[in-house]
Design a protein around this motif. Structure first.
Motif, PDB file in Angstrom:
ATOM      1  N   ALA A  22      -7.564   0.396 -12.556  1.00  0.00           N
ATOM      2  CA  ALA A  22      -6.373   0.358 -11.703  1.00  0.00           C
ATOM      3  C   ALA A  22      -6.272  -1.005 -11.017  1.00  0.00           C
ATOM      4  CB  ALA A  22      -6.417   1.482 -10.672  1.00  0.00           C
ATOM      5  N   GLY A  23      -7.405  -1.516 -10.526  1.00  0.00           N
ATOM      6  CA  GLY A  23      -7.427  -2.835  -9.879  1.00  0.00           C
ATOM      7  C   GLY A  23      -7.011  -3.926 -10.851  1.00  0.00           C
ATOM      8  N   LEU A  24      -7.538  -3.885 -12.061  1.00  0.00           N
ATOM      9  CA  LEU A  24      -7.205  -4.906 -13.065  1.00  0.00           C
ATOM     10  C   LEU A  24      -5.721  -4.847 -13.435  1.00  0.00           C
ATOM     11  CD1 LEU A  24     -10.399  -4.619 -15.266  1.00  0.00           C
ATOM     12  CD2 LEU A  24      -9.575  -6.736 -14.204  1.00  0.00           C
ATOM     13  N   GLU A  25      -5.191  -3.631 -13.531  1.00  0.00           N
ATOM     14  CA  GLU A  25      -3.770  -3.521 -13.892  1.00  0.00           C
ATOM     15  C   GLU A  25      -2.883  -4.024 -12.757  1.00  0.00           C
ATOM     16  OE1 GLU A  25      -2.592   0.071 -15.920  1.00  0.00           O
ATOM     17  OE2 GLU A  25      -4.397   0.015 -17.167  1.00  0.00           O
ATOM     18  N   ARG A  26      -3.354  -3.860 -11.529  1.00  0.00           N
ATOM     19  CA  ARG A  26      -2.594  -4.404 -10.404  1.00  0.00           C
ATOM     20  C   ARG A  26      -2.543  -5.928 -10.482  1.00  0.00           C
ATOM     21  NH1 ARG A  26      -3.222  -0.952  -6.212  1.00  0.00           N
ATOM     22  NH2 ARG A  26      -5.446  -1.319  -6.289  1.00  0.00           N
ATOM     23  N   LEU A  27      -3.581  -6.502 -11.058  1.00  0.00           N
ATOM     24  CA  LEU A  27      -3.623  -7.965 -11.217  1.00  0.00           C
ATOM     25  C   LEU A  27      -2.845  -8.422 -12.454  1.00  0.00           C
ATOM     26  CD1 LEU A  27      -7.389  -8.510 -10.374  1.00  0.00           C
ATOM     27  CD2 LEU A  27      -5.431  -9.079  -8.931  1.00  0.00           C
ATOM     28  N   GLY A  28      -2.265  -7.497 -13.199  1.00  0.00           N
ATOM     29  CA  GLY A  28      -1.449  -7.877 -14.343  1.00  0.00           C
ATOM     30  C   GLY A  28      -2.140  -7.721 -15.687  1.00  0.00           C
ATOM     31  N   LEU A 109     -16.240  -8.586  -9.087  1.00  0.00           N
ATOM     32  CA  LEU A 109     -15.395  -8.942 -10.233  1.00  0.00           C
ATOM     33  C   LEU A 109     -14.128  -9.654  -9.762  1.00  0.00           C
ATOM     34  CD1 LEU A 109     -14.788  -8.771 -13.310  1.00  0.00           C
ATOM     35  CD2 LEU A 109     -13.690  -6.575 -12.847  1.00  0.00           C
ATOM     36  N   TRP A 110     -13.541  -9.149  -8.681  1.00  0.00           N
ATOM     37  CA  TRP A 110     -12.305  -9.786  -8.192  1.00  0.00           C
ATOM     38  C   TRP A 110     -12.606 -11.222  -7.756  1.00  0.00           C
ATOM     39  CZ3 TRP A 110     -10.495  -6.133 -10.581  1.00  0.00           C
ATOM     40  CH2 TRP A 110     -10.618  -4.796 -10.249  1.00  0.00           C
ATOM     41  N   LEU A 112     -14.965 -13.168  -8.863  1.00  0.00           N
ATOM     42  CA  LEU A 112     -15.234 -14.015 -10.032  1.00  0.00           C
ATOM     43  C   LEU A 112     -13.935 -14.407 -10.754  1.00  0.00           C
ATOM     44  CD1 LEU A 112     -17.528 -15.229 -11.867  1.00  0.00           C
ATOM     45  CD2 LEU A 112     -17.100 -13.268 -13.346  1.00  0.00           C
ATOM     46  N   LEU A 113     -13.011 -13.448 -10.887  1.00  0.00           N
ATOM     47  CA  LEU A 113     -11.745 -13.738 -11.569  1.00  0.00           C
ATOM     48  C   LEU A 113     -10.992 -14.839 -10.840  1.00  0.00           C
ATOM     49  CD1 LEU A 113     -10.513 -10.121 -12.440  1.00  0.00           C
ATOM     50  CD2 LEU A 113     -11.319 -11.863 -14.043  1.00  0.00           C
ATOM     51  N   ALA A 114     -11.006 -14.774  -9.507  1.00  0.00           N
ATOM     52  CA  ALA A 114     -10.320 -15.794  -8.711  1.00  0.00           C
ATOM     53  C   ALA A 114     -11.011 -17.146  -8.881  1.00  0.00           C
ATOM     54  CB  ALA A 114     -10.290 -15.373  -7.247  1.00  0.00           C
ATOM     55  N   GLU A 115     -12.313 -17.117  -8.793  1.00  0.00           N
ATOM     56  CA  GLU A 115     -13.125 -18.336  -8.886  1.00  0.00           C
ATOM     57  C   GLU A 115     -12.965 -19.021 -10.244  1.00  0.00           C
ATOM     58  OE1 GLU A 115     -17.748 -18.394  -9.392  1.00  0.00           O
ATOM     59  OE2 GLU A 115     -17.190 -17.422  -7.493  1.00  0.00           O
ATOM     60  N   ARG A 116     -12.894 -18.227 -11.315  1.00  0.00           N
ATOM     61  CA  ARG A 116     -12.778 -18.776 -12.671  1.00  0.00           C
ATOM     62  C   ARG A 116     -11.354 -19.216 -13.012  1.00  0.00           C
ATOM     63  NH1 ARG A 116     -16.531 -16.964 -16.556  1.00  0.00           N
ATOM     64  NH2 ARG A 116     -18.576 -17.120 -15.600  1.00  0.00           N
ATOM     65  N   GLY A 117     -10.436 -19.062 -12.059  1.00  0.00           N
ATOM     66  CA  GLY A 117      -9.064 -19.475 -12.323  1.00  0.00           C
ATOM     67  C   GLY A 117      -8.321 -18.511 -13.235  1.00  0.00           C
ATOM     68  N   HIS A 118      -8.842 -17.281 -13.357  1.00  0.00           N
ATOM     69  CA  HIS A 118      -8.137 -16.291 -14.172  1.00  0.00           C
ATOM     70  C   HIS A 118      -6.921 -15.734 -13.450  1.00  0.00           C
ATOM     71  CE1 HIS A 118     -10.913 -15.320 -17.648  1.00  0.00           C
ATOM     72  NE2 HIS A 118     -11.530 -16.275 -16.998  1.00  0.00           N
ATOM     73  N   LEU A 119      -6.830 -16.011 -12.159  1.00  0.00           N
ATOM     74  CA  LEU A 119      -5.752 -15.432 -11.367  1.00  0.00           C
ATOM     75  C   LEU A 119      -4.899 -16.543 -10.767  1.00  0.00           C
ATOM     76  CD1 LEU A 119      -7.864 -12.833  -9.368  1.00  0.00           C
ATOM     77  CD2 LEU A 119      -6.754 -12.512 -11.578  1.00  0.00           C
ATOM     78  N   ASP A 120      -3.588 -16.305 -10.674  1.00  0.00           N
ATOM     79  CA  ASP A 120      -2.762 -17.271  -9.949  1.00  0.00           C
ATOM     80  C   ASP A 120      -2.813 -16.927  -8.463  1.00  0.00           C
ATOM     81  OD1 ASP A 120      -0.973 -15.230  -9.382  1.00  0.00           O
ATOM     82  OD2 ASP A 120       0.296 -15.669 -11.109  1.00  0.00           O
ATOM     83  N   GLU A 121      -2.008 -17.664  -7.668  1.00  0.00           N
ATOM     84  CA  GLU A 121      -2.131 -17.503  -6.219  1.00  0.00           C
ATOM     85  C   GLU A 121      -1.827 -16.075  -5.752  1.00  0.00           C
ATOM     86  OE1 GLU A 121      -0.284 -20.383  -3.115  1.00  0.00           O
ATOM     87  OE2 GLU A 121      -0.808 -21.482  -4.939  1.00  0.00           O
ATOM     88  N   ALA A 122      -0.730 -15.535  -6.292  1.00  0.00           N
ATOM     89  CA  ALA A 122      -0.329 -14.187  -5.877  1.00  0.00           C
ATOM     90  C   ALA A 122      -1.401 -13.178  -6.267  1.00  0.00           C
ATOM     91  CB  ALA A 122       0.996 -13.810  -6.521  1.00  0.00           C
ATOM     92  N   ALA A 127      -6.189  -9.617  -5.259  1.00  0.00           N
ATOM     93  CA  ALA A 127      -7.623  -9.385  -5.470  1.00  0.00           C
ATOM     94  C   ALA A 127      -8.363  -9.358  -4.134  1.00  0.00           C
ATOM     95  CB  ALA A 127      -8.207 -10.459  -6.382  1.00  0.00           C
ATOM     96  N   ASP A 128      -7.974 -10.246  -3.207  1.00  0.00           N
ATOM     97  CA  ASP A 128      -8.600 -10.250  -1.878  1.00  0.00           C
ATOM     98  C   ASP A 128      -8.358  -8.925  -1.167  1.00  0.00           C
ATOM     99  OD1 ASP A 128      -9.599 -12.720  -2.165  1.00  0.00           O
ATOM    100  OD2 ASP A 128      -8.081 -13.752  -0.971  1.00  0.00           O
ATOM    101  N   ALA A 129      -7.093  -8.496  -1.246  1.00  0.00           N
ATOM    102  CA  ALA A 129      -6.741  -7.232  -0.592  1.00  0.00           C
ATOM    103  C   ALA A 129      -7.545  -6.088  -1.211  1.00  0.00           C
ATOM    104  CB  ALA A 129      -5.247  -6.955  -0.728  1.00  0.00           C
ATOM    105  N   GLU A 130      -7.700  -6.138  -2.533  1.00  0.00           N
ATOM    106  CA  GLU A 130      -8.450  -5.124  -3.273  1.00  0.00           C
ATOM    107  C   GLU A 130      -9.885  -5.037  -2.754  1.00  0.00           C
ATOM    108  OE1 GLU A 130      -8.529  -2.285  -6.152  1.00  0.00           O
ATOM    109  OE2 GLU A 130      -6.810  -3.570  -5.742  1.00  0.00           O
TER     110      GLU A 130
END
Ligand code: SAH
Length: 449
Positions: A22-28, A109-110, A112-122, A127-130
């Motif tokens: 569910a968390g991953l799907e929220r991230l797109g 995991l959230w 790491l995804l942010a750190e690796r640049g897998h996520l954009d700003e939004a 992910a932070d909220a998660e």
């Protein structure tokens, strides 16, 4: 962006995987059928016995090649193989794994995804909220949108960890000390699940009957906390059925049994492992009850809850288990005629008291012989018990459709699996089915309405 989650083990793991999805799907992210196609691959593992651990190691070795070809992909190892404390040894053994996630906690995991640049700003904000939501134990979307409307029956963890320390069991060392989740968080999650189409919720805990004794909300309460929670859950409109597992013989209070009998949504099905049918073995397992205590519990359950179905777990080949002690287990199972028995061959688990202080002295072939003897016995018991359903009309909560056989399937309140052919869409509906065939593992019937 795609994700793939491979899950093995208990219902707790299934719930953890769904929450992470569910968390991953929220991230797109969207689900990928094959791990090889996914940008994020998660293995959610179980180490309660040797076999599931071996399977996870096999998967990890397969995925090594995928990681070598696609180093940018993220491979996460989650669950009881990771545990709550040290990951250094695992890191050394599986250096191609990017992140190690303890049971019920994908927070890392959230990050790491942010750190690796897998996520954009939004997405990073989400992910932070998660991560914060998890830290606060707040409600969130627990079912992945890709699966919503197809999940009729969902699991909801209410007690995490375990502090009982049965001598064979690794769970306390991997899932940490027992702690209950606040009722407000549980109720909010349950409401959300029901809003997403869920009709049946199973509350989970290693000793689920111990729910709430550690929470200030229930301090000094006269009623068993789990009963209070069941009553509150019962109010949720749209929820059809409620279950809870696993119970421990020593914690099944009278008011809990009465609540099961009285609350219409609470199904008359109890999962309460006995583990062995000889007092000496139970003592060395440190289960805290005798065979006679269990016998009396079964009688109490049958007296208080009309039509109750009882499931149990048994371990064969525990260190020092003699042929005579095994026979006691066999005879007890024949005597009690329980509705389900999950039989496991003992395997020594790291850190446990049994591994540290006892010798695993029952040979593998002998464990298998004992397992098979109990399995055969239980099949005969079930054949007999299930034959009583013949000609009866039962309420089946429909969970899905067998595509090849073109049959719908679901369960009775007593956890019998029922298949029936029918036109139209029955998913999530309560079907009245007249049983026309019975076997040990399932029933077949025709739809009445
Ligand atoms: N907390 C639950 C279930 C724990 S694990 C309980 O109170 O029993 C699920 C089942 O796995 C157990 O009931 C037990 O039958 C089995 N199991 C646990 N440790 C095992 C081991 N070391 N070897 C074989 N089976 C085991």
């Amino acid at each position: 962006m795609q994700y793939h989650i491979w899950t093995i083990g208990c219902q707790m793991n299934v719930a953890d995987s769904r929450r992470t999805a569910a968390g991953l799907e929220r991230l797109g992210y969207t689900p990928a059928a094959r791990a090889e196609d996914a940008d994020v691959i998660i293995l959610n593992t179980c180490v309660v016995r040797q076999q599931p651990e071996d399977k996870a190691v096999g998967r990890l070795n397969q995925l090594r090649r995928v990681k070598e070809r696609h180093p940018e992909r993220i491979l996460a190892l989650m669950g009881c193989m990771v545990g709550v404390k040290e990951t250094a040894a695992l890191q050394a053994r599986f250096p191609w794994v990017d992140v190690f996630l303890p049971p019920s906690d994908p927070t890392e995991l959230w990050a790491l995804l942010a750190e690796r640049g897998h996520l954009d700003e939004a997405q990073t904000l989400i992910a932070d909220a998660e991560a914060r939501r998890l830290a606060l134990g707040r409600a969130d979307t627990i079912l992945p949108p890709s699966e919503q409307a197809s999940i009729v029956s969902a699991h909801l963890p209410i007690v995490l960890g375990c502090s009982h320390a049965c001598t064979y069991c690794v769970i306390p060392y991997r899932r940490g000390a027992e702690r209950s989740r606040p009722p407000a968080a549980i109720l909010a999650e349950a409401r959300q699940m029901v809003a997403q189409g869920v009709k049946e919720i199973t509350l989970l805990g290693q000793i689920v009957d111990r729910y709430g004794y550690d929470l200030p909300e229930f301090a000094g309460a006269a009623e068993t906390p789990l009963v209070t929670l069941l009553r509150q859950m019962h109010e949720i409109e749209g929820l059809e059925r409620l279950r809870f597992l696993t119970s421990h013989p020593n914690w099944m209070t009278d008011d809990l049994l009465r609540a099961v009998a009285e609350l219409p949504k609470v199904c008359e099905h109890i999962e309460v492992p006995i583990q062995a049918g000889a007092d000496e073995v139970l003592a060395r397992m440190r289960r805290g009850y005798t065979v006679d205590d269990y016998r009396r519990l079964v009688a109490r359950l049958r007296e208080t809850i009309p039509g109750v179905s009882i499931a149990t777990d048994i371990i064969v080949g525990f260190p020092g288990e003699t042929e005579a002690q095994f026979r006691h287990t066999y005879e007890l199972l024949a005597e009690l005629k329980l509705d389900k028995a999950h039989i496991a061959r003992y395997s020594p688990r790291p850190q446990t008291v049994a591994t540290r202080t006892m010798t695993d002295d029952v040979p593998q072939e002998e464990k298998e012989r004992r397992r098979k003897a109990l399995d055969d016995l239980q099949a005969a018991v079930l054949e007999e018990l299930n034959a009583r359903y013949l000609g009866q009309t039962v309420a089946v909560l429909v969970e899905g459709r067998h595509v090849r056989q073109k049959r719908w399937f679901g369960r009775t309140r007593t956890e019998r699996l029922v298949f029936f052919p029918a036109e139209g869409n029955w998913l999530g509906r309560l079907a009245q089915v007249k049983i026309t065939w019975t076997g040990p593992w399932s029933l077949i019937g025709e739809i009445i309405r």
